[in-house]
Enzyme design. Sequence first.
Site, mmCIF file in Angstrom:
data_model
loop_
_atom_site.group_PDB
_atom_site.id
_atom_site.type_symbol
_atom_site.label_atom_id
_atom_site.label_comp_id
_atom_site.label_asym_id
_atom_site.label_seq_id
_atom_site.Cartn_x
_atom_site.Cartn_y
_atom_site.Cartn_z
ATOM 1 N N LYS A 1 -40.546 8.336 -24.564
ATOM 2 C CA LYS A 1 -39.971 9.677 -24.386
ATOM 3 C C LYS A 1 -39.673 10.331 -25.730
ATOM 4 C CE LYS A 1 -36.239 11.756 -23.860
ATOM 5 N NZ LYS A 1 -35.036 11.874 -24.279
ATOM 6 N N ASP A 2 -39.193 9.518 -26.681
ATOM 7 C CA ASP A 2 -38.936 10.040 -28.026
ATOM 8 C C ASP A 2 -40.175 9.774 -28.878
ATOM 9 O OD1 ASP A 2 -36.182 10.864 -27.591
ATOM 10 O OD2 ASP A 2 -35.795 8.738 -27.329
ATOM 11 N N GLN B 1 -40.007 10.093 -32.685
ATOM 12 C CA GLN B 1 -39.181 9.007 -33.223
ATOM 13 C C GLN B 1 -40.005 7.718 -33.318
ATOM 14 O OE1 GLN B 1 -34.899 8.194 -32.344
ATOM 15 N NE2 GLN B 1 -35.707 6.774 -30.851
ATOM 16 N N GLN C 1 -27.625 11.113 -37.804
ATOM 17 C CA GLN C 1 -28.801 11.774 -37.229
ATOM 18 C C GLN C 1 -28.442 13.057 -36.473
ATOM 19 O OE1 GLN C 1 -29.713 8.115 -34.846
ATOM 20 N NE2 GLN C 1 -30.386 9.556 -33.282
ATOM 21 N N SER D 1 -32.753 10.369 -19.685
ATOM 22 C CA SER D 1 -32.175 10.630 -21.003
ATOM 23 C C SER D 1 -30.665 10.657 -20.841
ATOM 24 C CB SER D 1 -32.649 11.992 -21.520
ATOM 25 O OG SER D 1 -31.832 12.407 -22.597
ATOM 26 N N HIS E 1 -33.471 2.490 -20.794
ATOM 27 C CA HIS E 1 -33.009 1.472 -21.760
ATOM 28 C C HIS E 1 -33.115 0.077 -21.151
ATOM 29 C CE1 HIS E 1 -30.384 4.998 -23.068
ATOM 30 N NE2 HIS E 1 -31.018 4.692 -24.181
HETATM 31 O O1 PAF Z 1 -33.194 6.782 -29.657
HETATM 32 C C1 PAF Z 1 -32.016 6.545 -29.965
HETATM 33 O O2 PAF Z 1 -31.155 6.272 -29.125
HETATM 34 C C2 PAF Z 1 -31.603 6.626 -31.427
HETATM 35 O O3 PAF Z 1 -32.286 7.637 -32.095
HETATM 36 C C3 PAF Z 1 -31.757 5.272 -32.168
HETATM 37 C C4 PAF Z 1 -33.203 4.850 -32.246
HETATM 38 C C5 PAF Z 1 -30.938 4.216 -31.454
HETATM 39 C C6 PAF Z 1 -31.219 5.420 -33.597
HETATM 40 O O4 PAF Z 1 -29.885 5.799 -33.611
#
Ligand code: PAF
Length: 275
Positions: A145-146, A149, A57, A181, A33
Site C-alpha cells: 500500500k505504501d 515507501q 517523518q 490503513s 499489519h
Molecule cells: O509504514 C509505516 O508505518 C512507517 O512509515 C514505518 C515504516 C514504520 C516507519 O516509521
Amino acid sequence: MKTCKTVAEFRAARAALPALGVVPTMGFLHEGHLSLVRRAKAECGAAAVTIFVNPTQFAPHEDFSRYPRALARDLELVEAAGADLVFAPDVSEMYPEGYDLRIEVGGVTSRLEGAVRPAHFSGVATVVAKLLNITQASRAYFGQKDAQQCVVIRKLARDLNLPCEIVVCPTVREADGLAMSSRNAYLSPEQRERATVLYRALSAAKARHEAGQTRAEALRAAIHDVLAETPEAGVDYVSVADPDTLEELDEVKDGALVSLAVRFGPTRLIDNFLL
Ligand code: PAF
C-alpha cells in the site's frame, strides 16, 4: 511474547533467536499489519514487531500528535498473530539528547508523496535504518500500500548494504476495496463510504489497461473521471509510473505502478495497483 522499551532490552531478548523477521509499524494495527506478522513468523521462525510513531517523518502541520495510538490493543493483536518480540520505544530512546543524524535517499523521494511531503522519506529512511540495525532482522516486511515507501526502503537497504532482505507483501483491503490503513480511523462514516472511490478509480485504470489501452495519459484520465464523481475527494496526484524509478510513463509497461493520493477533509489516503 516479550515487549521491550529499550534497545538494550531488545538486543538481549533478540540474542536468543537465530533468525528474525521484523515488521516495522507505527501501531494502531489492522489486518494488513497482522498479515505481515504471520508471514514473518512463517518464513523466519520468529517475528518481531516495532511500534513507534516516528516524529521525524511528520511535517509540523501533519498529524503526529493526533496519530491514533492503542498500545495495549496492539500488543494483544500481535501476540495472537504469533509475534515473539515487540520493540515499543519512547521518542527519547530513539532520538536521545544530542541525536543529530538523518539519512537522505535521493531520486525516488522527490516524486509522488515526496513532492507533497518533502521531509517525509528522510524521516522514514532514518528510522527504518535504525530499526533494522537495532533488531538485526534478516528480513523486514512492508505492505505494498505504501508503494513509494517500499521503493525508498529497498534503495536504502541496497545502498547501505544492510544485511536485511526487504519483503513487500500485497495490500490488504476491506470488503469494499478500501486499502486498510490506520488513517482510515479519521474518516467520518460518510467519508468512509466515499473513500471507496480510490479503489474504483484504480480499478477503472486497470480495466482500461486490460482492454488494451497502453497510453499512460488515458489511464490517468480514466482515474480522474472516476474521482470527479466524488467532489469531496481532493486529488493530490494521479500517477502512472515506472515501479522502480517512479518516473512518469508515456507508454504503460508490465508492472507499472498506478497510484493516487486523495484528501477527504484533513485526511489523506493513498493507494496503488501494480499493472
Ligand atoms: O509504514 C509505516 O508505518 C512507517 O512509515 C514505518 C515504516 C514504520 C516507519 O516509521
